[in-house]
Design an enzyme around this catalytic site. Structure first.
Site, PDB file in Angstrom:
ATOM      1  N   TYR A 107      -1.195  -1.247  10.427  1.00 38.02           N
ATOM      2  CA  TYR A 107      -1.383  -1.401   8.978  1.00 38.02           C
ATOM      3  C   TYR A 107      -0.120  -0.967   8.235  1.00 38.02           C
ATOM      4  CZ  TYR A 107      -3.859  -1.151   4.470  1.00 38.02           C
ATOM      5  OH  TYR A 107      -4.269  -1.343   3.174  1.00 38.02           O
ATOM      6  N   SER A 161       0.848  -1.187   0.000  1.00 37.37           N
ATOM      7  CA  SER A 161       0.000   0.000   0.000  1.00 37.37           C
ATOM      8  C   SER A 161       0.883   1.235   0.000  1.00 37.37           C
ATOM      9  CB  SER A 161      -0.906   0.013   1.242  1.00 37.37           C
ATOM     10  OG  SER A 161      -1.555   1.259   1.407  1.00 37.37           O
TER      11      SER A 161
END
Length: 272
Positions: free
Chosen positions: A172, A159
């Site tokens: 995350y 990401s």
């Protein structure tokens, strides 16, 4: 022998006769990648924890034996081993792996209130899952490479949050940043038989790529699109298109790399 470079046509179906495993492949970006593999002539085994989504994907694709769904929690090694074995038994060979599974919500709350168990769960679902799936798939990938297929391929889906953050997203970001580092480490270890690359998506609208009961049109404003130099928010098809290239022999000189696919958003200077 001539030294004149030849013009070679690009294959219309670059993944013909090749099988790819996609974790988290029943919805969202994973489904976009799985559909791109099918569109490129390949076969796909999707692993997911959502049985309804997995079965719906197979029904909607209607491609027969070219697609298989196996329920799997990638944080559990026994289930991962079964997932890989089922795919190998069904298709006879495995040529590619896409480690896409993970917890989609990046926000885990303030760090001082984050439980160790939740921190570990988030890392296991993404980084740990990529480790386990790669571990059990590598022997199959090496076997196919030894037959003269050319280098097999692993893709890790990270990401842009591996490089930039919002508040309360530490777990995350750590998982996705770990995937970037895992990519180049494994590329060095597994090459030349297996190439390993990473795709880091930016803002990808997945609303229309959920299971039928949860599917809806994305609610996006002009401002949402305008934040991207490309002029729009991304779609799972944007990630699938690059994945097909990285899974195919056309990318045979590409390994250990991270590809940011975000419509240019992280390159744009912003002043509030």
């Amino acid at each position: 022998m001539t030294l004149t470079p030849s013009i070679h046509p690009h294959p219309a179906r670059p993944l013909e006769s090749r099988t790819v495993l996609v974790t988290g492949g029943a919805q969202g970006i994973g489904r976009g990648i799985a559909q791109a593999v099918l569109g490129a002539g390949g076969s796909v085994c999707i692993g997911d924890t959502d049985t309804d989504a997995g079965r719906a994907a197979l029904e909607e694709w209607d491609v027969g034996d070219r697609a298989l769904f196996v329920r799997v929690d990638v944080a559990k090694e026994a289930q991962v081993a079964r997932f890989v074995d089922r795919a190998a038994s069904h298709f006879g060979a495995i040529h590619g792996l896409v480690n896409n599974a993970g917890i989609p919500d990046p926000v885990s709350g303030p760090l001082e209130r984050l439980e160790v168990r939740e921190w570990q769960r988030r890392l296991d679902a993404s980084l740990g899952g990529a480790f386990l799936c790669s571990k059990h798939t590598l022997p199959h990938l090496r076997a196919e490479a030894s037959k003269g297929y050319g280098a097999a391929s692993i893709i890790n889906i990270a990401s842009t949050r591996a490089h930039q953050s919002e508040p309360d997203c530490e777990a995350y970001a750590a998982a996705k940043g770990g995937l970037v580092a895992f990519t180049h480490a494994l590329a060095v270890s597994a090459g030349p038989a297996v190439r390993v690359n990473c795709i880091s998506p930016g803002w990808i609208a997945t609303d229309a790529w959920r299971k039928p009961a949860a599917r809806r049109r994305p609610r996006l404003s002009k401002r949402d699109h305008a934040q991207h130099p490309a002029g729009r928010v991304g779609t799972p098809e944007d990630i699938g298109a690059l994945a097909v290239h990285l899974l195919s022999p056309a990318s045979g000189f590409t390994t250990g790399q991270e590809f940011i696919v975000d419509g240019g958003m992280t390159r744009r200077m912003r002043y509030d």
